[in-house]
Design an enzyme around this catalytic site. Sequence first.
Site, mmCIF file in Angstrom:
data_model
loop_
_atom_site.group_PDB
_atom_site.id
_atom_site.type_symbol
_atom_site.label_atom_id
_atom_site.label_comp_id
_atom_site.label_asym_id
_atom_site.label_seq_id
_atom_site.Cartn_x
_atom_site.Cartn_y
_atom_site.Cartn_z
ATOM 1 N N GLY A 2 0.838 -1.210 0.000
ATOM 2 C CA GLY A 2 0.000 0.000 0.000
ATOM 3 C C GLY A 2 0.863 1.246 0.000
ATOM 4 N N LYS A 18 -0.402 -6.653 -3.591
ATOM 5 C CA LYS A 18 -0.588 -8.103 -3.615
ATOM 6 C C LYS A 18 0.722 -8.681 -4.136
ATOM 7 C CE LYS A 18 -4.606 -10.282 -5.655
ATOM 8 N NZ LYS A 18 -5.254 -10.288 -6.767
ATOM 9 N N GLY A 19 1.333 -9.617 -3.408
ATOM 10 C CA GLY A 19 2.629 -10.139 -3.838
ATOM 11 C C GLY A 19 2.523 -11.036 -5.062
ATOM 12 N N ASP A 29 6.155 -4.682 6.110
ATOM 13 C CA ASP A 29 6.711 -5.977 6.535
ATOM 14 C C ASP A 29 6.298 -7.109 5.598
ATOM 15 O OD1 ASP A 29 4.112 -5.679 7.484
ATOM 16 O OD2 ASP A 29 4.443 -6.960 9.236
ATOM 17 N N THR A 65 4.966 2.395 5.897
ATOM 18 C CA THR A 65 3.579 1.978 6.087
ATOM 19 C C THR A 65 2.907 2.924 7.066
ATOM 20 O OG1 THR A 65 2.080 0.369 7.102
ATOM 21 C CG2 THR A 65 4.333 0.225 7.809
ATOM 22 N N ASP A 83 0.747 1.981 8.930
ATOM 23 C CA ASP A 83 0.417 1.165 10.099
ATOM 24 C C ASP A 83 1.533 1.182 11.155
ATOM 25 O OD1 ASP A 83 -1.930 0.459 8.836
ATOM 26 O OD2 ASP A 83 -1.092 -1.344 7.928
ATOM 27 N N GLN A 122 -6.344 8.325 4.299
ATOM 28 C CA GLN A 122 -5.266 8.198 5.291
ATOM 29 C C GLN A 122 -3.916 7.932 4.641
ATOM 30 O OE1 GLN A 122 -7.006 5.714 8.830
ATOM 31 N NE2 GLN A 122 -8.175 5.271 6.991
HETATM 32 O O1 F6P Z 1 -1.055 -1.941 4.892
HETATM 33 C C1 F6P Z 1 -1.533 -0.662 4.953
HETATM 34 C C2 F6P Z 1 -3.002 -0.564 4.826
HETATM 35 O O2 F6P Z 1 -3.159 0.797 4.899
HETATM 36 C C3 F6P Z 1 -3.865 -1.303 5.864
HETATM 37 O O3 F6P Z 1 -3.971 -0.637 7.100
HETATM 38 C C4 F6P Z 1 -5.186 -1.421 5.151
HETATM 39 O O4 F6P Z 1 -5.963 -2.482 5.615
HETATM 40 C C5 F6P Z 1 -4.734 -1.672 3.744
HETATM 41 O O5 F6P Z 1 -3.506 -1.004 3.573
HETATM 42 C C6 F6P Z 1 -5.725 -1.256 2.682
HETATM 43 O O6 F6P Z 1 -5.198 -1.545 1.430
HETATM 44 P P1 F6P Z 1 -5.928 -1.304 0.045
HETATM 45 O O7 F6P Z 1 -5.728 0.143 -0.312
HETATM 46 O O8 F6P Z 1 -5.248 -2.210 -0.903
HETATM 47 O O9 F6P Z 1 -7.374 -1.629 0.245
#
Ligand code: F6P
Length: 356
Positions: A14, A82-83, A110, A133, A135, A282
């Site tokens: 992300g 997505k890996g 991570d 991240t 997070d 966010q």
């Molecule tokens: O890993 C970071 C993150 O922001 C998570 O907190 C959240 O669940 C996810 O990405 C959302 O990802 P996407 O934008 O692919 O829905």
Amino acid sequence: MNTRKRLGILTSGGDCPGLNAVIRAVLAHAIETHGWEVVGIPYSSKGLMERQSIPLDIQTLKFKGIDTMLNTGGTILKSINKGYSGGDDDEIIAGYRDLGLDALIAIGGDGSLAILRSIANKGGWNLVGVPKTIDNDVPLTERSVGFDTAINTVSDALEKLNFTASSHDRVMVVEVMGRTAGHLALHAGVAGGADAILIPEIPSSIEKVCEKINRVREILDRHHAIVVVAEGAQTPAGESRTYTDALGEVRLRGIGEYVADQICHVSGKELESRVMVLGQIQRGGWPSVFDRLLATEFGKAAVDLVAQQQYDRMVAWQCGKVTSVSLGDVIAKGTVLVNPHDSLVQTARAIGIYVG
Ligand code: F6P
């Protein structure tokens, strides 16, 4: 002796604000200090698999002479969340070789760093990681790029929602990101004046949330409240709230709705709530000053590791300084969760915030 290298750089997982600032620092240091060639790999491992590369130099990254890389959000190299692993590993490994890379700097969380490291080990790549991240759950670094901007964005939203909540005597339930780790909810909740913070790591009770809101009414004569809930927080029955999207992917969402409904129910319809799911905002916006500094320090340090041929390492922020740690140690530790005994949890409770 300094030999000319062909350095690859990619962003994975992300996105978040500050990625371009890392790329900028890597470029500047690799080109200006070392005279290396730098290529960007678009879309992370997918780009490697497809042998895609973008030649990068300082000038091409300027828009009409203006250096926009420091403060532009997102990533000019694009990313995938997505890996591309498993059956594709051999192709990804071959991509690194076919692109003639001497080393690769991967900016990831991570999860993506773990995938890339396992491919790097199989393929014998020279890999250096940079943690990013919102997070902030990457081990062995106190800060990851993007977290500071995200807590600013969320706490700004909480302050704005306060005004409208106040006008209508409402409870605003704000659902924020955080699948397994509640750092974002906790930090932004404390900084943004939340009354209750619900995170995946600490079980909570709606009765206690209502008690807290009622206390605020009685003692402070304040008739509105802000409840922050991380998307991965669970119901008292230990369930996560999810939905399946049009592609068949199961995603976290709905705990905010659940909490708002329960507040209404438990309070006997005395408390009126509204839900706000902050979502991808966010991860958007311009990086904060701290994230620009962190990104710049990390980018420079990552190039230093390549210059010193210290591979299989990740740059890290510890005790206010940039350092580096073994990528193997990072992966072995797994995701860093909020420790219920952390000082910020204790501080939040000490000043009356309900944190489960
Ligand atoms: O890993 C970071 C993150 O922001 C998570 O907190 C959240 O669940 C996810 O990405 C959302 O990802 P996407 O934008 O692919 O829905």
